[in-house]
Design an enzyme around this catalytic site. Structure first.
Site, PDB file in Angstrom:
ATOM      1  CG  ASP A  36      -4.199 -14.022  -4.108  1.00  0.00           C
ATOM      2  OD1 ASP A  36      -5.076 -13.718  -3.278  1.00  0.00           O
ATOM      3  OD2 ASP A  36      -3.015 -14.270  -3.817  1.00  0.00           O
ATOM      4  CG  ASP A  40      -3.814 -10.561  -9.333  1.00  0.00           C
ATOM      5  OD1 ASP A  40      -3.728  -9.710  -8.433  1.00  0.00           O
ATOM      6  OD2 ASP A  40      -3.127 -11.594  -9.393  1.00  0.00           O
ATOM      7  CE  LYS A 117       5.740   1.670  25.112  1.00  0.00           C
ATOM      8  NZ  LYS A 117       6.649   1.577  24.002  1.00  0.00           N
ATOM      9  CD  GLU A 195       4.688   1.848  17.344  1.00  0.00           C
ATOM     10  OE1 GLU A 195       4.016   2.872  17.599  1.00  0.00           O
ATOM     11  OE2 GLU A 195       5.813   1.638  17.826  1.00  0.00           O
ATOM     12  CE  LYS A 330      -3.572   4.087  24.055  1.00  0.00           C
ATOM     13  NZ  LYS A 330      -3.950   3.867  22.653  1.00  0.00           N
ATOM     14  CE  LYS A 354       9.617   0.321  28.349  1.00  0.00           C
ATOM     15  NZ  LYS A 354      10.183   0.672  27.030  1.00  0.00           N
ATOM     16  CB  CYS A 470      28.038 -34.327   6.940  1.00  0.00           C
ATOM     17  SG  CYS A 470      28.336 -33.398   8.464  1.00  0.00           S
TER      18      CYS A 470
END
Ligand code: IVH
Length: 705
Positions: A36, A40, A117, A195, A330, A354, A470
């Site tokens: 990272d 940067d 899906k 999506e 498909k 589904k 407790c």
């Protein structure tokens, strides 16, 4: 000496290309090549250049993902091609009927591409000459809302397509384009459908921070993603953890496409079917252009294999970090799709098979209150048992006092409940029953239902003030300490923990390690063998991985992943306990909130005493092994052309086994280019950039050495 403008421009171009490559590796391929910090540094340099020379900034620069000024409303934008819906059913019989209809219309064998899906929000991305031009929500299918600025903030949405290699087949690992040096041209117009969703883990994290800030949590990841996508202020969208997966080419045009026998200048208006033969090729092209495909996309040879794929996914559904509500089938061959055509609602060449729904309606019988590990009182709905997506559910979370009041659910109400992944089911809403007399509103208790201590309000939460005193907090804490991610002590489940605490044998976690078989024999259900085995298991657990121990402590916000990061970084519990917040924040993935929780935990006198008591029982905490260095560590390889004595995938495996990586495109950072027979354009590029080139023999020798 100062650089000329030309030099600065070239540097900016180089930086943009390099950053784009790392964005792709990180967000799409999940295999970053640099730290990272190094990333940067590149990013800061580019930003500095663009600030000093604003005219050198380009709209597709990686710096331009920060969000823009808020809009007063979202514009209505027409789709390049209609975004149809899908025909769907949960019944295997309907999937078979779909297949029959397809086979009647198509000659020869029928293959399908099967993929999850995704349960998110549908989005069209339009690229003009390879640059992201606009993003449009589905809307009514013909036109939707323009959310371009919002989409630009999603890291897995490329701002510019990669000049890609066109893979002949879909890489099963989704790791990037495979095989074939045949370069695919950049389309002049490309409309992609996919999506937008939120990972469950990100969603839970987002809701946690919202609740802590006194805001309403989102009902589910889909609503959270859809809401973020339709924000008027893209700077808000940017803070939401959105992901994009591409699954369909809505439309593509090429300016100069020899493959289509096109005329060099005329823009060829083609549908996807004219550009590719199969959906698999189209998906490969999307992947090559730098878009991310849904995981586990697979080609199936017939409908029975598709049904098996569906069953497999239904089983694995809870293990995924995102919601899916079925699988999409498909027709793989594109040419027959035209003949099959579409209804006004859905294409006849695709089918959504589904899963059983994960929402059900049932009666809420009673509301009780649970006390959690940190003392939080959580209202819990006890339900008339109901099956939800294959699991019987009899209890569901009502979140906290505020949520309970907002949803106003009461004993006796009919409620809609929902399950997602492995998280505990939730009450979504009350189902109206006009005419029925309802019970009294529920009130949170003013004292802890377990120990009777007073409760305090902390934001939206009600918390027992008795902490380690407790018994409920002690029990939850011990359960977490010995759980699978923690010390992983077999035979110490919640019932046994409750017995041990209830009988007064364990008053703090450290007491576990003083238990003798004789102590346990006193307990209900404990005979000699079981008592001895449990004591042995407890004693064995004193030698454990440091990461497990850290996780087991139950520091707020510190889950298994963070615990592993902390163990690798500090390698010694004593050093971690002393670490200042600033030191913790230097660690990747640890922000100010987490570092504050960690230091607060270790600086709390009662907690510190409890940890000391545990350690006094003689623990051996093993830090993770240091990464050993391997021969090809950090070196990247690009392949072009045919290899004769070894397959590409075998070559890749061997490079990786020595710590190297195989990447798809050549840059100055490339370690070696391996040139086989009939090399593609990459060989030339490598020469231009001065990347060392190996022929097959030299490559094999390098592996041997
Ligand atoms: S294909 C017309 N593939 O499900 C065919 N759709 O209920 C193009 N969806 O609105 C869509 N995952 O947004 C396709 N792997 C996937 C999908 C998918 C989710 C959505 C899609 C559509 C909805 C239909």
């Amino acid at each position: 000496m100062t650089a000329t403008e030309g030099e600065v421009r070239r540097r900016a171009d180089r930086l943009r290309a390099e950053i784009r490559r790392h964005d792709h590796l990180y967000h799409v391929e999940s295999r970053p090549e640099i730290s990272d910090g190094a990333y940067d540094k590149l990013f800061r340099e580019l930003r500095a250049i663009e600030e000093a020379f604003p005219h050198l900034q380009t709209p597709d620069s990686p710096t331009q993902r920060v969000g823009a000024d808020p809009l007063s409303e979202l514009p209505v934008v027409r789709h390049v091609a209609t975004m149809l819906s899908l025909d769907s059913s949960e019944a295997a019989e309907d999937a078979r009927r779909f297949d029959e209809r397809v086979r009647k219309a198509v000659e020869g064998p029928v293959e399908y591409l099967a993929e999850p899906k995704l349960d998110g929000s549908s989005l069209e991305l339009v690229y003009v000459d390879g640059v992201l031009d606009r993003a449009v929500t589905r809307g009514n299918g013909r036109e939707g809302e323009g959310v371009t600025e919002n989409a630009r903030t999603i890291p897995s949405v490329p701002l510019r397509l990669r000049l890609a290699e066109h893979p002949a087949t879909l890489d099963p690992s989704n790791g990037g384009p495979s095989a074939s040096a045949d370069a695919l041209p950049t389309p002049s117009l490309l409309a992609v459908r996919g999506e937008v969703l939120m990972y469950l883990s990100s969603f839970e994290e987002l809701n946690r921070t919202r609740v802590e800030a006194g805001l309403e949590p989102y009902a589910n990841p889909r609503n959270a993603a859809a809401g973020a996508l339709r924000q008027l202020d893209s700077r808000i969208t940017r803070t939401r953890p959105l992901e994009f997966f591409a699954y369909d080419i809505l439309h593509v045009e090429w300016r100069d496409d020899s493959r289509l026998g096109g005329d060099a200048d005329a823009a060829l208006d083609t549908n996807t079917g004219a550009a590719f033969e199969t959906d698999e090729q189209a998906a490969g092209a999307l992947q090559g252009w730098g878009l991310r495909l849904p995981d586990r996309t697979r080609k199936v040879a017939d409908i029975e294999e598709a049904i098996a794929y569906h069953a497999e996914f239904a089983r694995d559904r809870d293990d995924l970090d995102y919601e899916i509500d079925g699988v999409v089938l498909k027709l793989n061959a594109l040419a027959p799709r035209d003949a099959l055509g579409s209804t006004s609602h859905h294409p006849r060449w695709a089918f959504a098979f589904k899963f059983a729904p994960r929402q059900e309606v049932t009666r809420l019988e009673r509301i009780t209150v649970q006390v959690g590990r940190t003392g939080k009182l959580t209202p819990l709905a006890l339900l008339r048992p109901v099956e939800v997506g294959g699991v019987t559910v009899s209890r569901a979370s009502l979140h906290n006092r505020e949520e309970l009041e907002r949803r106003d659910v009461r004993a006796g109400d009919l409620v809609r409940i929902q399950r997602a992944g492995d998280v505990i089911p939730q009450v979504v809403e009350r189902v109206e029953e006009p005419g029925r007399t309802r019970g009294e509103p529920f009130r949170m208790p003013e004292e802890c239902p377990r120990c009777g201590a007073s409760v305090v309000e902390e934001g939206p939460f009600v918390v027992c003030s008795n902490r380690l005193g407790c018994p409920a907090q002690l029990e939850r804490g011990i359960e977490h300490f010995v759980s699978r991610g923690g010390l992983d002590i077999e035979g110490l489940g919640s019932e046994t923990v409750a017995l041990l605490v209830g009988e007064g044998l364990v008053r703090q976690p450290a007491d576990l390690f003083d238990l003798t078989p004789a102590d346990l024999l006193e307990l209900e259900g404990f005979a000699e063998t079981r008592s001895r085995k449990l004591v042995e298991a407890i004693q064995r657990a004193k030698k454990t991985e440091l990461a497990r121990f850290i996780y087991g402590l139950g520091i707020p916000e510190v889950g298994a992943t963070v615990a592993r990061v902390l163990a690798a970084e500090f390698r010694d519990l004593a050093i971690l306990r002393e670490a200042a917040p600033e030191r913790l924040e230097e660690v990747e993935g640890i922000g100010p909130i987490m570092s504050e929780k960690i230091t607060r935990f270790f600086n709390d006198d009662a907690r510190a005493a409890s940890v000391d008591a545990i350690l006094s029982k003689g623990f051996e905490l093993i830090p993770p092994p240091e990464q050993e260095s391997r021969a090809l560590d950090g070196r990247s390889f690009v392949f072009t052309g045919r290899l004769d004595s070894i397959t590409r995938s075998e070559a890749k495996r061997r490079v990786e086994s020595l710590g190297g990586r195989v990447v798809s495109s050549v840059s100055t950072a490339t370690g070696y280019l391996v040139r086989g027979g009939k090399p593609g354009s990459k060989a030339k590029k490598a020469e231009e950039l001065g990347v060392p080139v190996l022929d097959e023999q030299a490559f094999l020798r390098l592996l041997e050495e």
